[in-house]
Scaffold this motif. Sequence first.
Motif, PDB file in Angstrom:
ATOM      1  N   LEU A 143      22.186  34.961  49.170  1.00  0.00           N
ATOM      2  CA  LEU A 143      20.823  34.439  49.014  1.00  0.00           C
ATOM      3  C   LEU A 143      20.308  33.910  50.339  1.00  0.00           C
ATOM      4  CD1 LEU A 143      18.414  33.485  47.238  1.00  0.00           C
ATOM      5  CD2 LEU A 143      19.676  31.348  46.881  1.00  0.00           C
ATOM      6  N   ASP A 144      19.137  34.363  50.738  1.00  0.00           N
ATOM      7  CA  ASP A 144      18.421  33.865  51.915  1.00  0.00           C
ATOM      8  C   ASP A 144      17.229  33.086  51.378  1.00  0.00           C
ATOM      9  OD1 ASP A 144      16.691  33.535  54.097  1.00  0.00           O
ATOM     10  OD2 ASP A 144      17.320  35.409  55.034  1.00  0.00           O
ATOM     11  N   LEU A 145      17.242  31.760  51.567  1.00  0.00           N
ATOM     12  CA  LEU A 145      16.269  30.897  50.886  1.00  0.00           C
ATOM     13  C   LEU A 145      15.609  29.912  51.844  1.00  0.00           C
ATOM     14  CD1 LEU A 145      15.117  29.762  48.154  1.00  0.00           C
ATOM     15  CD2 LEU A 145      17.086  28.228  48.119  1.00  0.00           C
ATOM     16  N   VAL A 146      14.294  29.782  51.729  1.00  0.00           N
ATOM     17  CA  VAL A 146      13.581  28.659  52.334  1.00  0.00           C
ATOM     18  C   VAL A 146      13.272  27.687  51.201  1.00  0.00           C
ATOM     19  CG1 VAL A 146      11.508  27.885  53.532  1.00  0.00           C
ATOM     20  CG2 VAL A 146      12.618  30.030  54.209  1.00  0.00           C
ATOM     21  N   GLU A 147      13.874  26.511  51.262  1.00  0.00           N
ATOM     22  CA  GLU A 147      13.799  25.552  50.150  1.00  0.00           C
ATOM     23  C   GLU A 147      13.086  24.277  50.577  1.00  0.00           C
ATOM     24  OE1 GLU A 147      18.062  23.345  50.119  1.00  0.00           O
ATOM     25  OE2 GLU A 147      18.086  25.498  50.505  1.00  0.00           O
ATOM     26  N   ASN A 148      12.661  23.516  49.592  1.00  0.00           N
ATOM     27  CA  ASN A 148      12.026  22.223  49.846  1.00  0.00           C
ATOM     28  C   ASN A 148      13.050  21.110  49.708  1.00  0.00           C
ATOM     29  OD1 ASN A 148       9.022  22.753  50.118  1.00  0.00           O
ATOM     30  ND2 ASN A 148       9.477  23.871  48.239  1.00  0.00           N
ATOM     31  N   ARG A 149      13.370  20.478  50.830  1.00  0.00           N
ATOM     32  CA  ARG A 149      14.296  19.339  50.789  1.00  0.00           C
ATOM     33  C   ARG A 149      13.630  18.133  50.132  1.00  0.00           C
ATOM     34  NH1 ARG A 149      16.933  19.257  56.902  1.00  0.00           N
ATOM     35  NH2 ARG A 149      18.284  21.091  56.652  1.00  0.00           N
ATOM     36  N   PHE A 150      14.461  17.243  49.592  1.00  0.00           N
ATOM     37  CA  PHE A 150      13.973  16.039  48.942  1.00  0.00           C
ATOM     38  C   PHE A 150      13.222  15.153  49.937  1.00  0.00           C
ATOM     39  CE2 PHE A 150      15.380  12.206  46.111  1.00  0.00           C
ATOM     40  CZ  PHE A 150      14.115  12.163  45.553  1.00  0.00           C
TER      41      PHE A 150
END
Length: 403
Positions: free
Chosen positions: A262-269
């Motif tokens: 998985l290559d993911l751009v995520e939103n950190r807390f």
Amino acid sequence: MRDVKKVVLAYSGGLDTSVILKWLQETYECEVVTFTADLGQGEELEPARKKAELLGIKSENIFIEDLREEFVRDFVFPMFRANALYEGLYLLGTSIARPLIAKRQIEIARQSGADAVSHGATGKGNDQVRFELGYYALEPGIKVIAPWREWDLNSRTKLIDFAEKHQIPIAKDKRGEAPFSVDANLLHISAEGKVLEDPWEEAQEYVYSRSVSPEQAPDKPTYIEVEFEKGDPVAIDGERMSPATLLTELNRLGGENGIGRLDLVENRFVGMKSRGIYETPGGTVLLQAHRGIEQLTLDRGAMHLKDELMPRYAELVYNGFWFAPEREMLQAAIDKSQEHVEGTVRLKLYKGSVNVVGRKSPRSLYSEAHVTFEEDTVYDQRDAEGFIKLNALRLRLLERRGH
């Protein structure tokens, strides 16, 4: 800073936590207890013991524990009962490990009489939140030391200079700029930072370590059967296994078939976006298998409610609220839904994909007699007319009134 007498440090033996160990001794003039958890990261842990001893830690203050079974049984499997995915994709491999580490740190602090705990997470990421929410939930009065938020060693160069000044051994590959940062446990391995920071650039093959590329996976599919009891996997191809052994085997099977990348751009807390490369071969197979057995055994209302609750559950795990009452409330509801989730799922693993191709259960709600296209004696199709008209009533009234 002099009021700390003894601190339990989450210690990997790497450059950062070795520097932290020495920094704690110097800055707080306190006794340090090291805790190293084997969560299935695949690394030899005895060097961490030797390094701690080299840095002056007494043998009775060095804790190295194999927590793989507890990790999978009490953290990974309960999370998978929820089919938890953060932002629709991430299987929460790093997130789910932190509450267990925090729990054992607090237990060791109580056992050893420590009045503080410490971790090596930076002030930019999610892990500082996950660790510390765990600490405070379990021991509200504990003192938490987060060196990355206190010291001025804010670069790799300064860390190495500090290590050399204090004769702390440094792995040769740490003397230059590491290509990326890695976190690993039995559920997954993640890579972030450096060469991966540009989300437009494709991750190179050397970033991956737990799976072959789908292109290089076998040309022949692999078929496996996973058996479930009360929502948890208990056997592969008829062989019963412990939780950690089962996940290890799923990792092998998934990895050999190029599954779980998985290559993911995520939103950190904390508010920023980050790009991560994740490998979760066994977890990816398990998610599909679990959904496959739920298809047969879960009532529609229960299944749909679970799917509504899942994003909230996943967000709680991601943000570090494992010990929060709302996560425990959701877990109770999810576990209730799993009472009759038992049976066997057959899966096809092939070149990066995992598909359910068969499922059976002694608790199945599937009725071939009701669903058949052939003639039957159990379903009166005329009943559908009243059902449809009652559901259409409000729509008809709306149209008559005019929108």
